[in-house]
Design a protein around this motif. Structure first.
Motif, PDB file in Angstrom:
ATOM      1  N   ASP A   1     -66.827  40.530-104.301  1.00 42.90           N
ATOM      2  CA  ASP A   1     -67.265  40.722-105.682  1.00 42.90           C
ATOM      3  C   ASP A   1     -66.367  39.888-106.583  1.00 42.90           C
ATOM      4  O   ASP A   1     -65.148  40.078-106.587  1.00 42.90           O
TER       5      ASP A   1
ATOM      6  N   THR B   1     -65.442  55.160 -98.914  1.00 43.70           N
ATOM      7  CA  THR B   1     -66.204  56.121 -99.722  1.00 43.70           C
ATOM      8  C   THR B   1     -66.067  57.529 -99.145  1.00 43.70           C
ATOM      9  O   THR B   1     -65.910  58.504 -99.893  1.00 43.70           O
TER      10      THR B   1
ATOM     11  N   TYR C   1     -74.615  49.947-101.360  1.00 46.52           N
ATOM     12  CA  TYR C   1     -73.383  50.318-102.081  1.00 46.52           C
ATOM     13  C   TYR C   1     -72.972  51.755-101.811  1.00 46.52           C
ATOM     14  O   TYR C   1     -73.801  52.581-101.428  1.00 46.52           O
ATOM     15  N   GLY C   2     -71.699  52.030-102.112  1.00 40.75           N
ATOM     16  CA  GLY C   2     -71.298  53.419-102.271  1.00 40.75           C
ATOM     17  C   GLY C   2     -71.879  53.864-103.608  1.00 40.75           C
ATOM     18  O   GLY C   2     -71.760  53.148-104.599  1.00 40.75           O
TER      19      GLY C   2
ATOM     20  N   LEU D   1     -61.942  43.742-103.400  1.00 42.78           N
ATOM     21  CA  LEU D   1     -62.745  43.168-102.326  1.00 42.78           C
ATOM     22  C   LEU D   1     -63.263  41.822-102.825  1.00 42.78           C
ATOM     23  O   LEU D   1     -64.028  41.777-103.799  1.00 42.78           O
TER      24      LEU D   1
ATOM     25  N   LEU E   1     -63.836  49.482 -93.845  1.00 39.66           N
ATOM     26  CA  LEU E   1     -62.981  49.312 -95.032  1.00 39.66           C
ATOM     27  C   LEU E   1     -61.903  50.396 -95.111  1.00 39.66           C
ATOM     28  O   LEU E   1     -60.744  50.111 -95.449  1.00 39.66           O
TER      29      LEU E   1
ATOM     30  N   TYR F   1     -60.908  48.909-107.203  1.00 39.37           N
ATOM     31  CA  TYR F   1     -60.478  50.305-107.221  1.00 39.37           C
ATOM     32  C   TYR F   1     -59.025  50.383-107.677  1.00 39.37           C
ATOM     33  O   TYR F   1     -58.246  49.460-107.419  1.00 39.37           O
TER      34      TYR F   1
ATOM     35  N   ILE G   1     -70.661  51.586-106.522  1.00 39.88           N
ATOM     36  CA  ILE G   1     -69.237  51.228-106.550  1.00 39.88           C
ATOM     37  C   ILE G   1     -69.126  49.726-106.286  1.00 39.88           C
ATOM     38  O   ILE G   1     -69.669  49.213-105.311  1.00 39.88           O
ATOM     39  N   VAL G   2     -68.429  49.052-107.186  1.00 41.83           N
ATOM     40  CA  VAL G   2     -68.175  47.622-107.046  1.00 41.83           C
ATOM     41  C   VAL G   2     -66.795  47.466-106.408  1.00 41.83           C
ATOM     42  O   VAL G   2     -65.978  48.385-106.467  1.00 41.83           O
ATOM     43  N   GLY G   3     -66.520  46.312-105.817  1.00 43.34           N
ATOM     44  CA  GLY G   3     -65.289  46.170-105.026  1.00 43.34           C
ATOM     45  C   GLY G   3     -63.990  46.073-105.806  1.00 43.34           C
ATOM     46  O   GLY G   3     -63.175  45.174-105.584  1.00 43.34           O
TER      47      GLY G   3
ATOM     48  N   GLU H   1     -71.909  56.796 -99.069  1.00 38.00           N
ATOM     49  CA  GLU H   1     -71.904  55.377 -98.705  1.00 38.00           C
ATOM     50  C   GLU H   1     -73.315  54.928 -98.317  1.00 38.00           C
ATOM     51  O   GLU H   1     -73.936  55.498 -97.429  1.00 38.00           O
ATOM     52  N   LYS H   2     -73.793  53.941 -99.017  1.00 41.65           N
ATOM     53  CA  LYS H   2     -75.057  53.253 -98.699  1.00 41.65           C
ATOM     54  C   LYS H   2     -76.216  54.212 -98.377  1.00 41.65           C
ATOM     55  O   LYS H   2     -76.773  54.173 -97.264  1.00 41.65           O
TER      56      LYS H   2
ATOM     57  N   GLN I   1     -65.241  54.733 -93.463  1.00 37.35           N
ATOM     58  CA  GLN I   1     -65.636  54.268 -94.788  1.00 37.35           C
ATOM     59  C   GLN I   1     -64.664  54.772 -95.848  1.00 37.35           C
ATOM     60  O   GLN I   1     -64.318  55.963 -95.874  1.00 37.35           O
TER      61      GLN I   1
HETATM   62  C1  G1P Z   1     -68.020  48.058 -99.627  1.00 32.49           C
HETATM   63  C2  G1P Z   1     -67.942  49.577 -99.825  1.00 32.49           C
HETATM   64  C3  G1P Z   1     -69.065  50.061-100.739  1.00 32.49           C
HETATM   65  C4  G1P Z   1     -69.024  49.288-102.040  1.00 32.49           C
HETATM   66  C5  G1P Z   1     -69.080  47.783-101.778  1.00 32.49           C
HETATM   67  C6  G1P Z   1     -68.870  46.991-103.060  1.00 32.49           C
HETATM   68  O1  G1P Z   1     -69.187  47.786 -98.874  1.00 32.49           O
HETATM   69  O2  G1P Z   1     -68.009  50.213 -98.563  1.00 32.49           O
HETATM   70  O3  G1P Z   1     -68.916  51.436-100.985  1.00 32.49           O
HETATM   71  O4  G1P Z   1     -70.109  49.689-102.853  1.00 32.49           O
HETATM   72  O5  G1P Z   1     -68.042  47.378-100.866  1.00 32.49           O
HETATM   73  O6  G1P Z   1     -69.055  45.624-102.861  1.00 32.49           O
HETATM   74  P1  G1P Z   1     -69.438  46.341 -98.173  1.00 32.49           P
HETATM   75  O7  G1P Z   1     -70.125  45.493 -99.207  1.00 32.49           O
HETATM   76  O8  G1P Z   1     -68.093  45.794 -97.798  1.00 32.49           O
HETATM   77  O9  G1P Z   1     -70.326  46.617 -97.010  1.00 32.49           O
END
Ligand code: G1P
Length: 307
Positions: A132, A230, A169-170, A129, A109, A206, A202-204, A189-190, A228
């Motif tokens: 979401d 994050t 998630y982050g 993103l 990302l 920002y 963190i939701v997608g 991150e995760k 990442q």
């Molecule tokens: C991404 C981000 C993550 C965030 C998430 C939200 O992860 O890297 O920090 O919490 O989106 O949906 P992904 O779901 O793309 O792996």
């Protein structure tokens, strides 16, 4: 400075939907009768965004076709007198605000965000993103923009996630300021649940300041060997404050088949054209399994679908 630009990511492989995504982008899978990505585009437009850039990759042509005019289809719909469909199809195609950037290698990302540095330039921007989808009275991007206008710093949409989902998630290390606003003291991150600094994920969505670009350029591959976002934001923290905003609304994670199914049910139960028949169907299933249980309504399903 006004937030004029939004970035929407659509470059991932969609592996969680294989084989459905072998020859079509996951962003084009339908949530009811609209492709997933259209929800993000509509949210950006409803948040007064003036220009949108969608980050695509190989095999994502249908995303571009979807937001383009289709004169043949519009002609056919006109001939058939299908005015509602015509209105819908032509309004999507009239959105001249969208342009595209291709991410040539899928390196994460943070790397995707770096590909739009020229488009964004030296101004703050929104990032969405499409995995979401958020239902809310005020579009969630607009909520973040409002918080940005007060703080003039990057704002991340956050929500409390169940412990067993923390590693998806982050996660931020928070200091609650007032109401929905948190100062981000750190983020990871995760993380494994046992090492996570909180359960605020963190939701997608920002709003980011342009300083994220040099920060990402300095960011080494992290979780999963990817660059990442994050981690890029963590690198920025010593120089700039970052805030988390607990948005108002219900979020649906449509990035998995089960999440998309739950969101589809919840959305259909709110749709007057589908709700009645669907509720009857679900009630029938429910009665079959548990003869004494009551019927499901939209709220029950909305609650079920928060992941
Ligand atoms: C991404 C981000 C993550 C965030 C998430 C939200 O992860 O890297 O920090 O919490 O989106 O949906 P992904 O779901 O793309 O792996």
């Amino acid at each position: 400075m006004k937030i004029r630009k939004a970035v929407i990511t659509a470059a991932g492989w969609g592996t969680r939907f294989l084989p459905a995504t072998k020859a079509q982008p996951k962003e084009m899978l339908p949530l009811l009768n609209k492709p997933i990505i259209q929800y993000a585009v509509e949210e950006a437009i409803a948040s007064d965004i003036e220009q949108i850039v969608i980050i695509t990759a190989m095999g994502k042509h249908s995303v571009e076709d979807h937001f383009d005019r289709s004169f043949e289809l519009e002609h056919v719909l006109q001939e058939k007198g299908m005015s509602d469909a015509l209105e819908e199809v032509s309004s999507i195609g009239n959105s001249s605000k969208i342009c595209y950037v291709r991410q040539r290698e899928q390196l994460g990302l943070g790397h995707a965000v770096l590909t739009v540095q020229d488009f964004v330039g030296n101004e703050p921007f929104a990032l969405l993103l499409p995995d979401d989808v958020v239902r809310s009275e005020v579009p969630v991007t607009r909520q973040l923009i409002k918080a940005f206008e007060q703080r003039r710093s990057s704002i991340l949409a956050i929500e409390e996630v169940p412990e067993e989902r923390v590693s998806s998630y982050g996660i931020i290390k928070p200091r609650q300021l007032n109401g929905r606003l948190y100062q981000v003291l750190g983020m990871v991150e995760k993380p494994d649940a046992c090492r996570a600094p909180s359960r605020l994920g963190i939701v997608g969505r920002y709003v980011l300041t342009p300083e994220i670009f040099p920060a990402l350029e300095q960011t080494l591959p992290g979780k999963g060997g990817e660059i990442q976002l994050t981690d890029g934001l963590s690198n920025l923290l010593p120089d700039q404050q970052i805030f988390g905003y607990k948005f108002e609304g219900i979020r649906y994670d449509v990035g998995t088949p089960l999440g998309l199914l739950k969101a589809s049910l919840a959305f259909a139960l709110e749709d007057p054209k589908m709700a009645g028949e669907l509720r009857e169907y679900l009630t029938g299933l429910n009665l079959y399994a548990h003869p004494t249980s009551v019927s499901l309504d939209a709220k029950d399903l909305a609650r079920l679908s928060v992941s």
